[in-house]
Design a protein around this motif. Structure first.
Motif, PDB file in Angstrom:
ATOM      1  N   MET A   1     -32.783  39.818  52.997  1.00  0.00           N
ATOM      2  CA  MET A   1     -31.566  38.782  52.203  1.00  0.00           C
ATOM      3  C   MET A   1     -32.477  38.645  51.452  1.00  0.00           C
ATOM      4  O   MET A   1     -33.618  37.118  51.495  1.00  0.00           O
ATOM      5  N   ARG A   2     -31.863  38.446  49.778  1.00  0.00           N
ATOM      6  CA  ARG A   2     -33.345  37.880  48.707  1.00  0.00           C
ATOM      7  C   ARG A   2     -32.878  35.960  48.592  1.00  0.00           C
ATOM      8  O   ARG A   2     -31.218  35.838  49.191  1.00  0.00           O
ATOM      9  N   ASP A   3     -33.585  35.477  48.762  1.00  0.00           N
ATOM     10  CA  ASP A   3     -33.188  34.008  48.244  1.00  0.00           C
ATOM     11  C   ASP A   3     -32.276  33.127  47.581  1.00  0.00           C
ATOM     12  O   ASP A   3     -31.297  32.840  48.042  1.00  0.00           O
ATOM     13  N   ILE A   4     -31.704  33.899  46.660  1.00  0.00           N
ATOM     14  CA  ILE A   4     -30.340  33.945  45.650  1.00  0.00           C
ATOM     15  C   ILE A   4     -29.334  34.183  46.274  1.00  0.00           C
ATOM     16  O   ILE A   4     -27.957  34.250  46.442  1.00  0.00           O
ATOM     17  N   GLU A   5     -29.545  35.748  46.779  1.00  0.00           N
ATOM     18  CA  GLU A   5     -28.117  35.977  47.992  1.00  0.00           C
ATOM     19  C   GLU A   5     -27.749  34.905  48.688  1.00  0.00           C
ATOM     20  O   GLU A   5     -26.857  34.549  49.140  1.00  0.00           O
ATOM     21  N   ARG A   6     -29.124  34.418  49.366  1.00  0.00           N
ATOM     22  CA  ARG A   6     -28.537  34.246  50.377  1.00  0.00           C
ATOM     23  C   ARG A   6     -28.142  31.943  50.032  1.00  0.00           C
ATOM     24  O   ARG A   6     -27.678  31.805  50.675  1.00  0.00           O
ATOM     25  N   LEU A   7     -28.184  31.623  49.216  1.00  0.00           N
ATOM     26  CA  LEU A   7     -28.025  30.572  48.658  1.00  0.00           C
ATOM     27  C   LEU A   7     -26.753  30.413  48.000  1.00  0.00           C
ATOM     28  O   LEU A   7     -26.308  29.710  48.450  1.00  0.00           O
ATOM     29  N   GLN A   8     -26.721  32.310  47.184  1.00  0.00           N
ATOM     30  CA  GLN A   8     -25.264  32.215  47.010  1.00  0.00           C
ATOM     31  C   GLN A   8     -23.745  32.618  47.817  1.00  0.00           C
ATOM     32  O   GLN A   8     -23.118  31.997  47.490  1.00  0.00           O
ATOM     33  N   GLN A   9     -24.494  32.558  49.094  1.00  0.00           N
ATOM     34  CA  GLN A   9     -23.348  32.713  50.655  1.00  0.00           C
ATOM     35  C   GLN A   9     -23.453  31.627  50.590  1.00  0.00           C
ATOM     36  O   GLN A   9     -22.551  31.008  51.265  1.00  0.00           O
ATOM     37  N   GLU A  10     -24.421  30.852  51.436  1.00  0.00           N
ATOM     38  CA  GLU A  10     -23.864  28.854  51.251  1.00  0.00           C
ATOM     39  C   GLU A  10     -23.476  28.094  50.703  1.00  0.00           C
ATOM     40  O   GLU A  10     -22.611  27.891  50.937  1.00  0.00           O
ATOM     41  N   ILE A  11     -23.198  28.823  49.472  1.00  0.00           N
ATOM     42  CA  ILE A  11     -22.349  27.606  47.941  1.00  0.00           C
ATOM     43  C   ILE A  11     -21.091  28.523  49.247  1.00  0.00           C
ATOM     44  O   ILE A  11     -20.455  27.724  48.483  1.00  0.00           O
ATOM     45  N   ASP A  12     -21.227  29.551  48.805  1.00  0.00           N
ATOM     46  CA  ASP A  12     -19.421  30.121  48.728  1.00  0.00           C
ATOM     47  C   ASP A  12     -19.101  29.996  50.412  1.00  0.00           C
ATOM     48  O   ASP A  12     -18.126  29.219  50.045  1.00  0.00           O
ATOM     49  N   GLN A  13     -19.960  29.439  51.067  1.00  0.00           N
ATOM     50  CA  GLN A  13     -19.554  29.327  52.214  1.00  0.00           C
ATOM     51  C   GLN A  13     -18.621  27.659  52.297  1.00  0.00           C
ATOM     52  O   GLN A  13     -17.190  27.002  52.715  1.00  0.00           O
ATOM     53  N   LEU A  14     -19.130  26.726  51.283  1.00  0.00           N
ATOM     54  CA  LEU A  14     -18.957  25.781  51.368  1.00  0.00           C
ATOM     55  C   LEU A  14     -17.834  25.031  50.687  1.00  0.00           C
ATOM     56  O   LEU A  14     -16.991  24.597  50.900  1.00  0.00           O
ATOM     57  N   LYS A  15     -17.903  25.869  49.479  1.00  0.00           N
ATOM     58  CA  LYS A  15     -16.615  26.090  48.859  1.00  0.00           C
ATOM     59  C   LYS A  15     -15.651  26.484  49.579  1.00  0.00           C
ATOM     60  O   LYS A  15     -14.621  25.796  48.948  1.00  0.00           O
ATOM     61  N   ASN A  16     -15.935  27.692  50.099  1.00  0.00           N
ATOM     62  CA  ASN A  16     -14.731  27.753  51.267  1.00  0.00           C
ATOM     63  C   ASN A  16     -14.011  26.019  52.022  1.00  0.00           C
ATOM     64  O   ASN A  16     -12.833  26.253  51.922  1.00  0.00           O
ATOM     65  N   GLU A  17     -15.074  25.322  52.231  1.00  0.00           N
ATOM     66  CA  GLU A  17     -14.810  24.157  53.258  1.00  0.00           C
ATOM     67  C   GLU A  17     -13.817  23.180  52.232  1.00  0.00           C
ATOM     68  O   GLU A  17     -13.530  22.796  53.157  1.00  0.00           O
ATOM     69  N   LEU A  18     -14.392  23.324  50.857  1.00  0.00           N
ATOM     70  CA  LEU A  18     -14.179  21.795  50.202  1.00  0.00           C
ATOM     71  C   LEU A  18     -13.059  22.139  48.812  1.00  0.00           C
ATOM     72  O   LEU A  18     -12.940  23.263  48.620  1.00  0.00           O
ATOM     73  N   ASP A  19     -12.547  21.715  48.511  1.00  0.00           N
ATOM     74  CA  ASP A  19     -11.383  21.248  47.398  1.00  0.00           C
ATOM     75  C   ASP A  19     -12.201  21.262  46.210  1.00  0.00           C
ATOM     76  O   ASP A  19     -12.216  19.985  45.507  1.00  0.00           O
ATOM     77  N   VAL A  20     -13.211  22.054  45.988  1.00  0.00           N
ATOM     78  CA  VAL A  20     -14.178  22.084  44.403  1.00  0.00           C
ATOM     79  C   VAL A  20     -14.048  22.929  43.455  1.00  0.00           C
ATOM     80  O   VAL A  20     -13.811  24.553  44.031  1.00  0.00           O
ATOM     81  N   THR A  21     -14.114  22.852  42.054  1.00  0.00           N
ATOM     82  CA  THR A  21     -14.143  23.444  41.447  1.00  0.00           C
ATOM     83  C   THR A  21     -15.275  23.879  41.205  1.00  0.00           C
ATOM     84  O   THR A  21     -16.049  22.860  40.235  1.00  0.00           O
ATOM     85  N   ILE A  22     -16.438  25.060  40.416  1.00  0.00           N
ATOM     86  CA  ILE A  22     -17.373  24.820  40.473  1.00  0.00           C
ATOM     87  C   ILE A  22     -17.161  25.722  38.319  1.00  0.00           C
ATOM     88  O   ILE A  22     -16.899  26.398  38.297  1.00  0.00           O
ATOM     89  N   VAL A  23     -17.524  25.055  37.632  1.00  0.00           N
ATOM     90  CA  VAL A  23     -17.514  25.166  36.704  1.00  0.00           C
ATOM     91  C   VAL A  23     -18.863  25.319  36.205  1.00  0.00           C
ATOM     92  O   VAL A  23     -20.214  24.803  36.011  1.00  0.00           O
ATOM     93  N   ALA A  24     -19.374  26.171  35.116  1.00  0.00           N
ATOM     94  CA  ALA A  24     -20.207  26.810  34.603  1.00  0.00           C
ATOM     95  C   ALA A  24     -20.029  27.213  33.232  1.00  0.00           C
ATOM     96  O   ALA A  24     -19.987  27.691  32.931  1.00  0.00           O
ATOM     97  N   HIS A  25     -21.041  26.243  31.656  1.00  0.00           N
ATOM     98  CA  HIS A  25     -21.613  27.460  30.710  1.00  0.00           C
ATOM     99  C   HIS A  25     -22.174  27.836  30.448  1.00  0.00           C
ATOM    100  O   HIS A  25     -23.191  28.453  31.483  1.00  0.00           O
ATOM    101  N   TYR A  26     -22.138  28.903  29.748  1.00  0.00           N
ATOM    102  CA  TYR A  26     -22.472  30.110  29.252  1.00  0.00           C
ATOM    103  C   TYR A  26     -24.391  29.931  29.447  1.00  0.00           C
ATOM    104  O   TYR A  26     -25.312  31.314  29.212  1.00  0.00           O
ATOM    105  N   TYR A  27     -24.762  28.909  29.340  1.00  0.00           N
ATOM    106  CA  TYR A  27     -26.218  29.173  29.175  1.00  0.00           C
ATOM    107  C   TYR A  27     -27.002  28.521  30.009  1.00  0.00           C
ATOM    108  O   TYR A  27     -28.166  28.355  30.374  1.00  0.00           O
TER     109      TYR A  27
END
Ligand code: 13P
Ligand code: SF4
Length: 336
Positions: A1-27
């Motif tokens: 698995m690529r580093d990017i995908e691994r990190l994105q999965q880690e982020i998804d798991q953490l997000k599921n445990e926490l009360d967080v909304t991730i916001v991103a600008h188009y840039y």
């Protein structure tokens, strides 16, 4: 698995445990943009982030954007994976704002006849000054509507900090503009919109020469640019609009229509197909927007989990009070 995908999965798991909304600008970088719950231009992000039900907002963008969410919804906790500042927003502070009011007074305009409007790309202290003087915030997508409303007051508009946005709106509305520090006192007194001399170095990269190059190389090509671009470039463009408006415009074109786009690289690259070009011979990247990485997002989520966040946004009560008034005036004007 690529580093990017691994990190994105880690982020998804953490997000599921926490009360967080991730916001991103188009840039934001593609891999960061992909993991966001909310994406958009600066107006949409301010609106939607304040309405999100989460305790925490993780804002992937630049400082004034995260700060605007904190001002609009002070009960929320706002963290930025990287404290990255918009260079244009850094060009003005409360001292320079006061000096701009003085420059208008020196040109013969009374203080009670000045109505300030600040682009959302400014710090909370400047927004608070504007709020105290009865003025409003605007974004690139709302600038025309807000200035139309403001001009009805019969006052002179002090527009900070983006000279180009102020001049472009003046041209679109058939109003006179002048720039503090460049134009004469007479020109300032005559102008409907008096602009502070700030600018975005990324959007200054698009030039008339670039437009000429693309038009010569691809006859019939359309040119779409952000209103932070030089007025000479905006004047010859087929479309001028905010980041969201540019995306809609490009998507509305027939498939075989070529278009060259003058805004930040990550946004244009995401739109790219064989007919969509970056309106530049350079790579127009916003350096601070590009600072945020997936590692930063992962580390900040881990810090939220541990209760040990270092990049949290705080704004003092008085500044929140007045800057909120300026931001909410924008939403009120847009609803009227
Ligand atoms: P938008 O309002 O179009 O999102 O633009 C913000 C910005 O910083 C452009 O450089
Ligand atoms: Fe600021 Fe320009 Fe970057 Fe937009 S592109 S965030 S105005 S420095």
């Amino acid at each position: 698995m690529r580093d990017i995908e691994r990190l994105q999965q880690e982020i998804d798991q953490l997000k599921n445990e926490l009360d967080v909304t991730i916001v991103a600008h188009y840039y934001q970088k593609d891999e960061v943009f992909e993991i966001a719950d909310i994406t958009g231009d600066s107006l949409e992000l301010a609106k939607r982030a304040k309405e999100s039900g989460s305790e925490w907002i993780l804002f992937c963008g630049v400082g004034f954007m995260g700060q605007s969410v904190k001002i609009l919804a002070p009960e929320k906790r706002v963290a930025m994976p990287k404290i990255a500042c918009c260079a244009m927003a850094r060009m003005i502070d409360s001292t320079y704002f006061d000096a701009s009011v003085e420059a208008m007074k020196k040109a013969g305009i009374k203080e009670e006849d000045i109505l300030p409007i600040t682009y959302i790309n400014s710090g909370a202290e400047v927004k608070a000054k504007v709020g105290k003087m009865g003025g409003s915030v605007c974004t690139s997508s709302s600038a025309v509507k807000i200035i139309e409303k403001a001009i009805k007051s019969g006052k002179k508009i002090l527009f900070v900090p983006d000279r180009c946005l102020g001049q472009n709106v003046a041209r679109m509305m058939g109003l006179k503009s002048a720039v503090i520090g460049i134009d004469s006192d007479e020109a300032i007194k005559e102008a409907d919109i008096v602009c502070y001399n700030g600018f975005c170095s990324v959007h200054q990269l698009f030039t008339l020469k670039d437009v000429e190059f693309f038009k010569k190389r691809y006859p019939g090509i359309k040119i779409a640019v952000h209103p932070e671009c030089d007025p000479a470039v905006c004047e010859v463009a087929d479309f001028v609009g905010s980041t969201s408006q540019i995306i809609k415009y490009v998507k509305s074109l027939p498939e075989d229509q070529k278009v060259a786009v003058g805004t930040e690289y990550n946004l244009v690259h995401r739109l790219r197909d064989k007919n969509t070009y970056v309106l530049s011979s350079t790579k127009p990247e916003c350096p601070t927007m590009n600072e945020t990485t997936l590692e930063d997002v992962r580390d900040t989520l881990q810090a939220i989990k541990k209760g040990d966040v270092i990049n949290e946004i705080f704004v003092d009560e008085d500044t929140i009070k007045w800057s909120k008034i300026a931001l909410e005036r924008m939403f009120e004007y847009l609803e009227e």
